[in-house]
Design an enzyme around this catalytic site. Sequence first.
Site, PDB file in Angstrom:
ATOM      1  N   PRO A   1       0.764  -1.311  -0.033  1.00 46.63           N
ATOM      2  CA  PRO A   1       0.178   0.225  -0.080  1.00 46.63           C
ATOM      3  C   PRO A   1       0.728   1.332  -0.039  1.00 46.63           C
ATOM      4  O   PRO A   1       0.835   2.156   0.983  1.00 46.63           O
ATOM      5  CB  PRO A   1      -0.771  -0.135   1.418  1.00 46.63           C
ATOM      6  CG  PRO A   1      -0.122  -0.860   2.165  1.00 46.63           C
ATOM      7  CD  PRO A   1       0.604  -1.807   1.223  1.00 46.63           C
ATOM      8  N   CYS A   2       1.422   1.722  -1.161  1.00 45.00           N
ATOM      9  CA  CYS A   2       2.038   2.862  -1.258  1.00 45.00           C
ATOM     10  C   CYS A   2       1.453   3.933  -1.185  1.00 45.00           C
ATOM     11  O   CYS A   2       1.831   5.137  -0.748  1.00 45.00           O
ATOM     12  CB  CYS A   2       3.171   2.965  -2.540  1.00 45.00           C
ATOM     13  SG  CYS A   2       2.314   2.331  -3.950  1.00 45.00           S
TER      14      CYS A   2
END
Length: 165
Positions: free
Chosen positions: A128-129
């Site tokens: 989850p950047c």
Amino acid sequence: MSMSRDTIDYYRPPAADALGLIRLRANATGITEIDFVDTETDPPHPGPLTDQAREQLAEYFAGTRRDFDLPLAPRGTDFQRRVWSALERIPYGETRNYGELAEQLGSKGGQRAVGAANGRNPISIVVPCHRVIGSDGRMTGYAGGIGRKRWLLAFEAGEVPMLLE
């Protein structure tokens, strides 16, 4: 058909207007790419891992999955893989800034390097950047586009209703 051939498939989330099309790629050991794309560039050639990724993404967008359980095989440097591993530990619905991540990795002052590695993350959503923001709380660059980042963060914060296919 050789088992070593990479598999590829596409997933269109229920929020396709906000997010668009997602390309899924896997090799024999794990998922190598989950990326936002404009069109199907390669013909689909699904396999067990891309099927599993599609299923878990559908659960995520339906609100029944917050943590992914997929074998991942991103291609990158050791440092990039360390950053991506740290991203996976950011809980659903929470954010971290680049400085916090750099410090967590023992690289105090390494925000730019962390930001560069974050931008090269080949596995969107699952790694989850989108949960990384600027130290001042502002939205910063997102390879998938700021609009998608805002949407994903709002979705995880419960500000966007869960969508069913």
